[in-house]
Write a protein that holds these residues in place. Structure first.
Motif, PDB file in Angstrom:
ATOM      1  N   MET A  26     144.858  78.837  53.442  1.00 34.06           N
ATOM      2  CA  MET A  26     144.499  78.903  52.040  1.00 34.06           C
ATOM      3  C   MET A  26     143.871  77.597  51.567  1.00 34.06           C
ATOM      4  O   MET A  26     142.941  77.615  50.779  1.00 34.06           O
ATOM      5  CB  MET A  26     145.720  79.222  51.196  1.00 34.06           C
ATOM      6  N   GLN A  27     144.371  76.469  52.078  1.00 37.89           N
ATOM      7  CA  GLN A  27     143.827  75.176  51.663  1.00 37.89           C
ATOM      8  C   GLN A  27     142.356  75.049  52.049  1.00 37.89           C
ATOM      9  O   GLN A  27     141.550  74.546  51.275  1.00 37.89           O
ATOM     10  CB  GLN A  27     144.630  74.043  52.277  1.00 37.89           C
ATOM     11  N   ARG A  28     141.998  75.537  53.241  1.00 31.41           N
ATOM     12  CA  ARG A  28     140.606  75.485  53.682  1.00 31.41           C
ATOM     13  C   ARG A  28     139.715  76.325  52.771  1.00 31.41           C
ATOM     14  O   ARG A  28     138.623  75.908  52.409  1.00 31.41           O
ATOM     15  CB  ARG A  28     140.490  75.969  55.118  1.00 31.41           C
ATOM     16  N   SER A  29     140.188  77.517  52.400  1.00 27.42           N
ATOM     17  CA  SER A  29     139.421  78.385  51.502  1.00 27.42           C
ATOM     18  C   SER A  29     139.246  77.735  50.135  1.00 27.42           C
ATOM     19  O   SER A  29     138.178  77.835  49.528  1.00 27.42           O
ATOM     20  CB  SER A  29     140.112  79.733  51.337  1.00 27.42           C
ATOM     21  N   LEU A  30     140.276  77.069  49.655  1.00 31.35           N
ATOM     22  CA  LEU A  30     140.207  76.402  48.355  1.00 31.35           C
ATOM     23  C   LEU A  30     139.164  75.290  48.376  1.00 31.35           C
ATOM     24  O   LEU A  30     138.300  75.217  47.493  1.00 31.35           O
ATOM     25  CB  LEU A  30     141.578  75.839  47.980  1.00 31.35           C
ATOM     26  N   ILE A  31     139.219  74.447  49.378  1.00 31.53           N
ATOM     27  CA  ILE A  31     138.265  73.334  49.481  1.00 31.53           C
ATOM     28  C   ILE A  31     136.844  73.849  49.671  1.00 31.53           C
ATOM     29  O   ILE A  31     135.907  73.385  49.023  1.00 31.53           O
ATOM     30  CB  ILE A  31     138.679  72.380  50.618  1.00 31.53           C
ATOM     31  N   MET A  32     136.689  74.835  50.553  1.00 26.66           N
ATOM     32  CA  MET A  32     135.358  75.382  50.806  1.00 26.66           C
ATOM     33  C   MET A  32     134.800  76.046  49.548  1.00 26.66           C
ATOM     34  O   MET A  32     133.620  75.889  49.233  1.00 26.66           O
ATOM     35  CB  MET A  32     135.409  76.394  51.953  1.00 26.66           C
ATOM     36  N   SER A  33     135.639  76.751  48.797  1.00 31.46           N
ATOM     37  CA  SER A  33     135.152  77.416  47.589  1.00 31.46           C
ATOM     38  C   SER A  33     134.749  76.410  46.524  1.00 31.46           C
ATOM     39  O   SER A  33     133.732  76.590  45.850  1.00 31.46           O
ATOM     40  CB  SER A  33     136.201  78.383  47.042  1.00 31.46           C
ATOM     41  N   ILE A  34     135.519  75.351  46.356  1.00 28.81           N
ATOM     42  CA  ILE A  34     135.165  74.329  45.364  1.00 28.81           C
ATOM     43  C   ILE A  34     133.829  73.688  45.719  1.00 28.81           C
ATOM     44  O   ILE A  34     132.945  73.532  44.860  1.00 28.81           O
ATOM     45  CB  ILE A  34     136.282  73.274  45.242  1.00 28.81           C
ATOM     46  N   PHE A  35     133.663  73.323  46.971  1.00 31.35           N
ATOM     47  CA  PHE A  35     132.426  72.679  47.417  1.00 31.35           C
ATOM     48  C   PHE A  35     131.230  73.615  47.279  1.00 31.35           C
ATOM     49  O   PHE A  35     130.220  73.271  46.659  1.00 31.35           O
ATOM     50  CB  PHE A  35     132.605  72.232  48.877  1.00 31.35           C
ATOM     51  N   MET A  36     131.327  74.817  47.837  1.00 31.91           N
ATOM     52  CA  MET A  36     130.210  75.757  47.844  1.00 31.91           C
ATOM     53  C   MET A  36     129.856  76.235  46.439  1.00 31.91           C
ATOM     54  O   MET A  36     128.687  76.216  46.037  1.00 31.91           O
ATOM     55  CB  MET A  36     130.550  76.957  48.730  1.00 31.91           C
ATOM     56  N   ILE A  37     130.843  76.648  45.681  1.00 34.00           N
ATOM     57  CA  ILE A  37     130.584  77.177  44.348  1.00 34.00           C
ATOM     58  C   ILE A  37     130.127  76.056  43.411  1.00 34.00           C
ATOM     59  O   ILE A  37     129.273  76.268  42.554  1.00 34.00           O
ATOM     60  CB  ILE A  37     131.821  77.920  43.812  1.00 34.00           C
ATOM     61  N   GLY A  38     130.675  74.861  43.588  1.00 31.01           N
ATOM     62  CA  GLY A  38     130.238  73.732  42.765  1.00 31.01           C
ATOM     63  C   GLY A  38     128.765  73.414  42.953  1.00 31.01           C
ATOM     64  O   GLY A  38     128.022  73.250  41.983  1.00 31.01           O
ATOM     65  N   ILE A  39     128.332  73.349  44.192  1.00 31.12           N
ATOM     66  CA  ILE A  39     126.919  73.050  44.463  1.00 31.12           C
ATOM     67  C   ILE A  39     126.024  74.180  43.976  1.00 31.12           C
ATOM     68  O   ILE A  39     125.012  73.944  43.303  1.00 31.12           O
ATOM     69  CB  ILE A  39     126.702  72.779  45.968  1.00 31.12           C
ATOM     70  N   MET A  40     126.375  75.407  44.321  1.00 28.20           N
ATOM     71  CA  MET A  40     125.529  76.534  43.934  1.00 28.20           C
ATOM     72  C   MET A  40     125.457  76.697  42.415  1.00 28.20           C
ATOM     73  O   MET A  40     124.367  76.933  41.879  1.00 28.20           O
ATOM     74  CB  MET A  40     126.046  77.835  44.574  1.00 28.20           C
ATOM     75  N   SER A  41     126.568  76.568  41.728  1.00 27.08           N
ATOM     76  CA  SER A  41     126.531  76.720  40.270  1.00 27.08           C
ATOM     77  C   SER A  41     125.740  75.589  39.622  1.00 27.08           C
ATOM     78  O   SER A  41     125.031  75.812  38.635  1.00 27.08           O
ATOM     79  CB  SER A  41     127.941  76.808  39.686  1.00 27.08           C
ATOM     80  N   PHE A  42     125.817  74.378  40.184  1.00 26.65           N
ATOM     81  CA  PHE A  42     125.017  73.281  39.635  1.00 26.65           C
ATOM     82  C   PHE A  42     123.532  73.522  39.846  1.00 26.65           C
ATOM     83  O   PHE A  42     122.727  73.348  38.922  1.00 26.65           O
ATOM     84  CB  PHE A  42     125.406  71.935  40.246  1.00 26.65           C
TER      85      PHE A  42
END
Length: 66
Positions: free
Chosen positions: A1-17
């Motif tokens: 779950m920790q890997r999914s959390l970190i990956m989602s923050i990174f990926m979604i943060g960049i894409m939404s920006f």
């Protein structure tokens, strides 16, 4: 779950920006609009990533091990 959390923050943060910046450019409200977009996208993206990531990982590993 920790890997999914970190990956989602990174990926979604960049894409939404990137999408926010492409839509409105760099204006005074860019950061606020980006954070708002990030919050909405993360609420959708994290559960999807958490559910589908293991499925895709198994399929990829299986197809590469042939």
């Amino acid at each position: 779950m920790q890997r999914s959390l970190i990956m989602s923050i990174f990926m979604i943060g960049i894409m939404s920006f990137v999408v926010t910046y492409l839509n409105i450019g760099w204006i005074e409200q860019t950061v606020g609009k980006w954070l708002s977009s990030f919050g909405i996208a993360w609420l959708v993206g994290f559960p999807l990533l958490y559910i589908f990531s293991p499925i895709f990982k198994r399929k990829i590993v299986k197809s590469l091990s042939k």
